[in-house]
Design a protein around this motif. Structure first.
Motif, short mmCIF file in Angstrom:
data_model
loop_
_atom_site.label_atom_id
_atom_site.label_comp_id
_atom_site.label_asym_id
_atom_site.label_seq_id
_atom_site.Cartn_x
_atom_site.Cartn_y
_atom_site.Cartn_z
N GLY A 177 0.82 -1.21 0.00
CA GLY A 177 0.00 0.00 0.00
C GLY A 177 0.85 1.25 0.00
N VAL A 178 0.68 2.06 1.03
CA VAL A 178 1.37 3.36 1.06
C VAL A 178 2.89 3.20 1.29
N ARG A 179 3.31 2.03 1.78
CA ARG A 179 4.73 1.74 2.06
C ARG A 179 5.39 2.85 2.87
N SER A 180 4.93 2.97 4.08
CA SER A 180 5.44 4.00 4.96
C SER A 180 6.04 3.35 6.20
N PRO A 181 7.20 2.65 6.03
CA PRO A 181 7.77 1.93 7.17
C PRO A 181 8.14 2.88 8.30
N GLY A 182 7.97 2.40 9.52
CA GLY A 182 8.39 3.20 10.68
C GLY A 182 7.30 4.09 11.24
N SER A 183 6.21 4.29 10.49
CA SER A 183 5.17 5.16 11.05
C SER A 183 4.48 4.43 12.19
N LYS A 184 4.15 5.18 13.23
CA LYS A 184 3.53 4.60 14.42
C LYS A 184 2.14 5.18 14.59
N THR A 185 1.22 4.34 15.01
CA THR A 185 -0.13 4.80 15.32
C THR A 185 -0.30 4.78 16.83
N VAL A 186 -0.74 5.89 17.39
CA VAL A 186 -0.93 5.97 18.84
C VAL A 186 -2.42 6.13 19.13
N THR A 187 -2.92 5.27 19.99
CA THR A 187 -4.34 5.34 20.38
C THR A 187 -4.43 5.35 21.90
N SER A 188 -5.49 5.95 22.41
CA SER A 188 -5.63 5.98 23.87
C SER A 188 -7.08 5.88 24.26
N ALA A 189 -7.29 5.39 25.47
CA ALA A 189 -8.64 5.37 26.05
C ALA A 189 -8.51 5.73 27.52
N ALA A 190 -9.27 6.70 27.95
CA ALA A 190 -9.27 7.11 29.37
C ALA A 190 -10.67 6.94 29.91
N LEU A 191 -10.76 6.33 31.08
CA LEU A 191 -12.07 6.09 31.68
C LEU A 191 -12.08 6.63 33.11
N GLY A 192 -13.26 6.91 33.61
CA GLY A 192 -13.41 7.37 34.99
C GLY A 192 -12.76 8.72 35.20
N ARG A 193 -12.05 8.85 36.35
CA ARG A 193 -11.50 10.17 36.73
C ARG A 193 -10.55 10.72 35.69
N TRP A 194 -9.80 9.84 35.05
CA TRP A 194 -8.80 10.35 34.08
C TRP A 194 -9.44 10.76 32.75
N ALA A 195 -10.72 10.45 32.59
CA ALA A 195 -11.41 10.98 31.41
C ALA A 195 -11.76 12.45 31.64
N GLU A 196 -11.94 12.82 32.92
CA GLU A 196 -12.39 14.18 33.22
C GLU A 196 -11.20 15.07 33.62
N ASN A 197 -10.30 14.52 34.42
CA ASN A 197 -9.26 15.33 35.04
C ASN A 197 -7.99 15.33 34.17
N LEU A 198 -7.85 16.41 33.40
CA LEU A 198 -6.75 16.46 32.42
C LEU A 198 -5.38 16.50 33.09
N GLN A 199 -5.31 17.18 34.25
CA GLN A 199 -4.01 17.29 34.93
C GLN A 199 -3.54 15.91 35.41
N GLU A 200 -4.44 15.17 36.04
CA GLU A 200 -4.08 13.82 36.50
C GLU A 200 -3.70 12.92 35.32
N ARG A 201 -4.47 13.06 34.25
CA ARG A 201 -4.17 12.22 33.07
C ARG A 201 -2.79 12.54 32.51
N GLN A 202 -2.47 13.84 32.52
CA GLN A 202 -1.17 14.27 32.01
C GLN A 202 -0.04 13.67 32.86
N GLU A 203 -0.25 13.63 34.19
CA GLU A 203 0.77 13.06 35.08
C GLU A 203 1.00 11.58 34.74
#
Ligand SMILES: Nc1nc2c(ncn2[C@@H]2O[C@H](COP(=O)(O)OP(=O)(O)OP(=O)(O)O)[C@@H](O)[C@H]2O)c(=O)[nH]1
Ligand SMILES: [Zn+2]
Length: 210
Positions: A177-203
């Protein structure tokens, strides 16, 4: 814990968790069809190097898709309490191998998994890695894999918060396909307090990266 909210998909649908029952003739059926692929390619499936290939590939598929036949949540059910430990638990750099469901090509990556226990209910650290593996060994989307890991921890451990970050390299983007070796895909899921509290999630995110 309150109704979980995902970082990625605000209306994350309830993910079906039931393990499938493996058809008794799965290996034979896969082998038959791999042989057919070889014939369709114009190869001679009887030549020495290819003679055992259909059976080998069939066994390989059953191995890399073994997660279809287990319920990975079971690993989290072995729990213990830990003397009022009130902080986060983070297991980072869990290597995983999955298979992209669009092309059936490998996805390699690392998972970082964190939760904030509620009332000291803990699971063994290795169980988090087993959870990742159980969901990874299926035809997958990286987004679904991320959500399934986070939702399983939320459901079985009832923590105050969960954060899961996956970094994956998709062979379907590297080899073809696109032949783009080395590219990385980053995904995340935050639930509960860390879905709301950005500072805690950042820590937690910075501890994951440290
Ligand atoms: N969102 C997401 N996409 C994925 C994942 N794994 C593979 N893909 C993408 O799935 C898409 C399938 O696109 P299609 O256009 O149907 O297939 P294709 O013609 O083979 O696409 P190309 O890879 O662009 O050649 C591609 O863009 C892949 O990069 C994944 O885990 N998540
Ligand atoms: Zn793909």
């Amino acid at each position: 814990m309150q109704q979980p909210a995902s970082l990625m998909t605000s209306s994350a649908a309830q993910i079906k968790e039931d393990a499938l029952i493996r058809p008794a003739d799965a290996q034979e059926r896969i082998a038959r069809n791999v042989r057919e692929i070889l014939v369709a390619l114009g190869e001679d499936p009887e030549r020495e190097g290819l003679k055992e290939t259909p059976q080998r590939v069939a066994k390989m598929y059953l191995e890399i898709f073994s997660g279809l036949y287990e319920d990975p949540q079971e690993h989290l059910k072995k729990q213990f309490s830990a003397d009022q430990h009130g902080g986060a638990v983070i297991v980072k750099d869990i290597r995983f191998q999955s298979t992209c469901e669009h092309h059936l090509l490998p996805v390699y990556g690392v998972a970082h998994v964190a939760y904030l226990p509620d009332g000291g209910r803990l699971t063994g650290l290795s169980k988090l890695a087993r959870l990742v593996e159980g969901y990874a060994r299926r035809p997958q989307l990286q987004e679904r894999l991320t959500d399934q890991i986070a939702q399983a921890i939320a459901k079985i451990l009832s923590p105050k918060a969960v954060l899961v970050v996956l970094e994956g390299e998709h062979m379907c983007m590297s080899l073809r396909g696109v032949r783009s070796p080395g590219s990385k895909t980053v995904t995340s899921a935050a639930l509960g307090r860390w879905a709301e509290n950005l500072q805690e999630r950042q820590e937690i995110l910075s501890l994951m990266k440290s």
